[in-house]
Design a protein around this motif. Structure first.
Motif, mmCIF file in Angstrom:
data_model
loop_
_atom_site.group_PDB
_atom_site.id
_atom_site.type_symbol
_atom_site.label_atom_id
_atom_site.label_comp_id
_atom_site.label_asym_id
_atom_site.label_seq_id
_atom_site.Cartn_x
_atom_site.Cartn_y
_atom_site.Cartn_z
ATOM 1 N N VAL A 1 -3.577 3.968 -3.628
ATOM 2 C CA VAL A 1 -5.013 4.221 -3.591
ATOM 3 C C VAL A 1 -5.411 4.432 -2.133
ATOM 4 N N GLY A 2 -5.575 5.683 -1.765
ATOM 5 C CA GLY A 2 -5.980 6.011 -0.404
ATOM 6 C C GLY A 2 -7.477 6.160 -0.304
ATOM 7 N N THR B 1 -9.087 9.035 -0.533
ATOM 8 C CA THR B 1 -9.585 10.128 -1.365
ATOM 9 C C THR B 1 -9.054 10.090 -2.786
ATOM 10 N N THR B 2 -7.803 9.709 -2.972
ATOM 11 C CA THR B 2 -7.176 9.845 -4.278
ATOM 12 C C THR B 2 -6.459 8.572 -4.722
ATOM 13 N N PHE B 3 -6.208 8.507 -6.035
ATOM 14 C CA PHE B 3 -5.321 7.514 -6.633
ATOM 15 C C PHE B 3 -4.093 8.266 -7.120
ATOM 16 N N LEU B 4 -2.901 7.819 -6.702
ATOM 17 C CA LEU B 4 -1.660 8.515 -7.006
ATOM 18 C C LEU B 4 -0.722 7.577 -7.741
ATOM 19 N N ALA B 5 -0.024 8.103 -8.730
ATOM 20 C CA ALA B 5 0.937 7.300 -9.489
ATOM 21 C C ALA B 5 2.226 8.085 -9.661
ATOM 22 N N GLY B 6 3.347 7.454 -9.332
ATOM 23 C CA GLY B 6 4.660 8.065 -9.506
ATOM 24 C C GLY B 6 5.600 7.083 -10.174
ATOM 25 N N LEU B 7 6.740 7.587 -10.655
ATOM 26 C CA LEU B 7 7.708 6.750 -11.356
ATOM 27 C C LEU B 7 9.074 6.822 -10.690
ATOM 28 N N THR C 1 -2.351 12.332 -10.216
ATOM 29 C CA THR C 1 -3.404 12.017 -9.247
ATOM 30 C C THR C 1 -4.791 12.250 -9.823
ATOM 31 N N ILE C 2 -5.735 11.416 -9.415
ATOM 32 C CA ILE C 2 -7.151 11.631 -9.699
ATOM 33 C C ILE C 2 -7.935 11.339 -8.422
ATOM 34 N N GLY C 3 -9.113 11.913 -8.322
ATOM 35 C CA GLY C 3 -9.965 11.682 -7.157
ATOM 36 C C GLY C 3 -10.714 10.371 -7.303
ATOM 37 N N SER C 4 -10.012 9.264 -7.096
ATOM 38 C CA SER C 4 -10.606 7.947 -7.308
ATOM 39 C C SER C 4 -10.074 6.974 -6.260
ATOM 40 N N GLY C 5 -10.258 7.306 -4.989
ATOM 41 C CA GLY C 5 -9.787 6.453 -3.911
ATOM 42 C C GLY C 5 -10.892 5.574 -3.363
ATOM 43 N N GLY C 6 -10.623 4.957 -2.227
ATOM 44 C CA GLY C 6 -11.605 4.067 -1.626
ATOM 45 C C GLY C 6 -12.886 4.780 -1.244
ATOM 46 N N TYR D 1 4.337 -1.207 -7.785
ATOM 47 C CA TYR D 1 4.111 -1.354 -6.349
ATOM 48 C C TYR D 1 2.720 -0.799 -6.063
ATOM 49 N N ALA D 2 1.920 -1.548 -5.293
ATOM 50 C CA ALA D 2 0.550 -1.122 -5.001
ATOM 51 C C ALA D 2 0.352 -1.052 -3.497
ATOM 52 N N PHE D 3 -0.012 0.124 -3.008
ATOM 53 C CA PHE D 3 -0.198 0.295 -1.571
ATOM 54 C C PHE D 3 -1.336 1.258 -1.312
ATOM 55 N N GLY D 4 -1.474 1.694 -0.069
ATOM 56 C CA GLY D 4 -2.642 2.467 0.325
ATOM 57 C C GLY D 4 -3.732 1.516 0.782
ATOM 58 N N GLY D 5 -4.721 2.042 1.481
ATOM 59 C CA GLY D 5 -5.762 1.188 2.024
ATOM 60 C C GLY D 5 -6.525 0.416 0.969
ATOM 61 N N ALA D 6 -6.759 1.018 -0.214
ATOM 62 C CA ALA D 6 -7.561 0.366 -1.254
ATOM 63 C C ALA D 6 -6.726 -0.169 -2.410
#
Length: 700
Positions: A299-300, A302-308, A336-341, A457-462
């Protein structure tokens, strides 16, 4: 002392990680500086040097390589801030890019949008029709020349395009992936007229069957290539003048790097570079921790990203879609969706709360930044709820104003919905968690996997502030927040830990299995191609591994499944073994009994991917072990925080991460304050610090 650097330029922040190869890793974070993003890159390099206690010149002079991920290409395509491009196509075939193979109304759309037929629209064309010109030539399906290239016609067409002032020319001729001679001659003729013209050939960037996707990929490569070159060339020069001794590498969508001087030629492969970094970082950490199956969530701003990551390797896709146009470039499958901090919160005409996809980005940023932003974001909500401290971000270098956050939420969300400011902030926080949870569920379950078999795993600023909220209902066994020295610069860690990756493809549609000698010949040809491409990188590699795959489908289906092919010499049984692997994969995704071998199996595209290790050690160091599980010594403060709409605001302990040690256990509700992020441990959850300094959260 040798160093390796990873630089991740996001929409809001620029992150950096430096490793000295001897167990020391440091991270830095600064604001992204659009439109001159190289300014932010140099600032984060200065911060990294400061963390290491050396000068910038001293650090760069001993740097083996810099791995750089940039949003420049993907942002340019999405915002259509691209070069003026022309297309040269085979006579009678220029309109394939406008007809769009009957896919234009539905590509990249959700199931709900596809069902709403009255609102389906084709996107605006990639280029205006007056810049899509044709030339006489014809090559058949077997690569035989039926009609020679009319070179005089090519010269006239090229001259007219140069006179129009185009910045780049895309060349996509029919069946060129079987015989590229005509495309290469067209490029030579263009360069006779304008030696500096950027020319991209479909046979170079997308040697696959299917004319529409191949043409769109070639055009988009031409659209972003000149701008990427304009960004990378001065950046590389500035780095070299500052003392950089090693190469500047650019991350690609498929999870590996390419040298900066080669990247503009294959610019389309860099569109997912920032998206891939976090997945590669997750893969490297999973190797250290022994996790085989991981859901990476980023979760950055601008966006929320998910990978496997499955069985230790990222899940790949043969291509992606941008603005309803297909891109033929192997990529790590990232949803990805536009749902970041920085996602903007608003109330639509129907009285529904919306979060994203628009973002406040770095400028002006969330309202609480005090940079002129007036609309509320997820970050503003977290500040109002007490999750974030008014001391601010970036270790206090970015103070936050709660009054501005409250004003923005009141005007744009609370009053339109008849809620208090606190109730509106809770609603924003919970919508963020719900949107992220829905994306994760689709990403995992629709790919045929059971979330209970995965660690998240959860990372990014938000990300650390929301991870339990969006993972609890998914059923994953635990959530790991990568902290230690990399914290919210985890994607940059993935960059510095990445390999150089080169792919080669060959489209040869036929029934499958084919003769094992022909099958072996396809892969040997591709392996020679990737070996030559690696040599052109001009980088010394420690070792190289090669992966083979083929895109298979049941006859008459419209899409394929990428299927692994074993290494080594193939024999008569190999084809049947590959088909068996394909069918097992097909049934895992579509359900038991969904396969239909009686229809026959077709092979469409063969692919080889070479991973070349740079040989730089980037293992994360282990931290000091605590004498007791009690984390009281790390207690920073207590403040009123709302982590649950049912529990409301309650006094919550806040722990300073730098004072936590391996083995410390934190019982929720609690917050861990990290200079670049905060970790939320809700009620009925427990956080444990592992040997690498990560926070592992389990819950009831």
């Amino acid at each position: 002392m040798a160093y390796a650097l990873g630089i991740d330029v996001g929409g809001t922040f620029t992150d950096g990680v430096a490793s000295d190869g001897a167990g020391r890793i440091v991270a830095a974070k600064t604001q992204t500086t659009p439109p001159h993003r190289e300014v932010g890159v140099m600032r984060v390099i200065e911060d990294l040097a400061g963390e290491l206690g050396v000068s910038v010149r001293e650090m760069l002079s001993q740097t083996d390589y810099i791995a750089h991920g940039t949003t420049a290409s993907i942002n340019a395509l999405i915002q259509r801030d691209v070069a003026d491009v022309a297309l040269i196509a085979t006579k009678g075939h220029r309109d394939s890019i406008y007809i769009m193979n009957a896919e234009g109304r539905t590509l990249g759309r959700s199931a709900h949008e596809i069902q709403d037929t009255l609102r389906q629209r084709k996107p605006q064309g990639l280029i205006p029709k007056y810049r899509a010109l044709e030339v006489t030539e014809r090559i058949d399906y077997a690569g035989r020349v039926l009609v020679p290239l009319d070179e005089d016609e090519v010269r006239r067409v090229a001259l007219s395009l140069v006179e129009q002032g185009v910045e780049a020319i895309a060349v996509c001729l029919l069946w060129s992936f079987k015989n590229d001679a005509h495309e290469r001659r067209v490029r030579d003729l263009i360069h006779e007229i304008d030696p500096d013209m950027y020319v991209t050939l479909s046979s170079d960037v997308s040697p696959r069957i299917r004319e529409f996707a191949r043409t769109s990929t070639t055009i988009m490569n031409a659209q972003v290539g000149p701008r990427l070159r304009t960004y990378l060339e001065p950046l590389q020069k500035q780095l070299e003048e500052s003392g950089l001794s090693g190469p500047l590498l650019v991350m690609q969508s498929e999870g590996g790097t390419i040298t900066a001087d080669r990247a503009p030629e294959h610019a389309i492969t860099t569109i997912g570079s920032v998206l891939s970094g976090g997945v590669i970082g997750g893969m490297r950490m999973a190797e250290q921790l022994g996790h085989r199956n991981v859901i990476t969530t980023d979760v950055g701003g601008t966006t929320f990203l998910a990978g496997l990551i499955v069985d230790g390797e990222p899940v790949m896709a043969p291509g992606s879609i941008v603005n309803q146009f297909p891109i033929n470039a192997p990529t790590i499958r990232v949803h990805t969706i536009g749902s970041g901090g920085g996602a903007l919160a608003s109330v639509d005409a129907g009285g529904n709360l919306r979060l994203g996809p628009q973002s406040a980005e770095a400028v002006p940023g969330p309202a609480c930044y005090g940079n002129g932003g007036r609309r509320p974001t997820n970050t503003d909500a977290n500040l109002v709820l007490g999750i974030l401290s008014e001391r601010g971000l970036l270790g206090g270098r970015k103070p936050l104003r709660k009054d501005l956050a409250e004003d923005a939420i009141r005007e744009h969300v609370a009053e339109p919905l008849g809620l208090s400011v606190h109730e509106a902030a809770v609603a924003i926080h919970e919508v963020q968690n719900a949107q992220a949870g829905d994306l994760l569920r689709r990403s995992v379950v629709q790919a045929g996997y059971d979330p209970r078999d995965f660690v998240a795993y959860a990372f990014g600023g938000a990300g650390p502030a929301h991870c339990v909220g969006y993972c609890r209902d998914l059923g994953v066994s635990e959530v790991l927040v990568p902290l230690g020295p990399v914290a919210s610069a985890f994607s940059a860690y993935g960059l510095v830990a990445s390999d150089v990756v080169i792919s080669a493809e060959l489209s040869s549609p036929s029934s499958f299995p084919i003769d094992h000698v022909e099958l072996q010949g396809h892969f040997e040809q591709l392996e020679v191609d990737v070996e030559r491409a690696l040599e052109r990188q001009g980088v010394t590699f420690k070792d190289v591994t090669v992966q083979r795959e083929v895109d298979l489908r049941y006859s008459m289906q419209v899409s394929e499944l990428t299927t692994a092919v074993p290494e080594g010499l193939l024999d008569q049984r190999s084809g049947d073994d590959i088909v068996r692997t394909f069918e097992e994969q097909y049934e895992r995704i579509n359900g038991s009994g969904a396969g239909y071998r009686e229809a026959g199996v077709q092979a469409i595209t063969y692919r080889v991917r070479a991973k070349a290790s740079l040989g730089f050690p980037v293992l994360l160091p282990e931290i000091e072990v605590a004498e007791t599980t009690d984390p009281t010594a790390a207690l920073l403060e207590e403040r009123s925080v709302c982590l649950d709409s049912q529990r409301g605001f309650e006094t919550t302990p806040v722990y300073e991460y730098s004072r936590l040690r391996a083995g410390h256990e934190l019982v929720g509700p609690a917050i861990v304050d990290v200079p670049t992020t905060v970790v939320v441990i809700p009620a009925r959850s427990t956080g444990r610090v592992d040997r690498l300094g990560n926070l592992v959260v389990t819950y009831q």
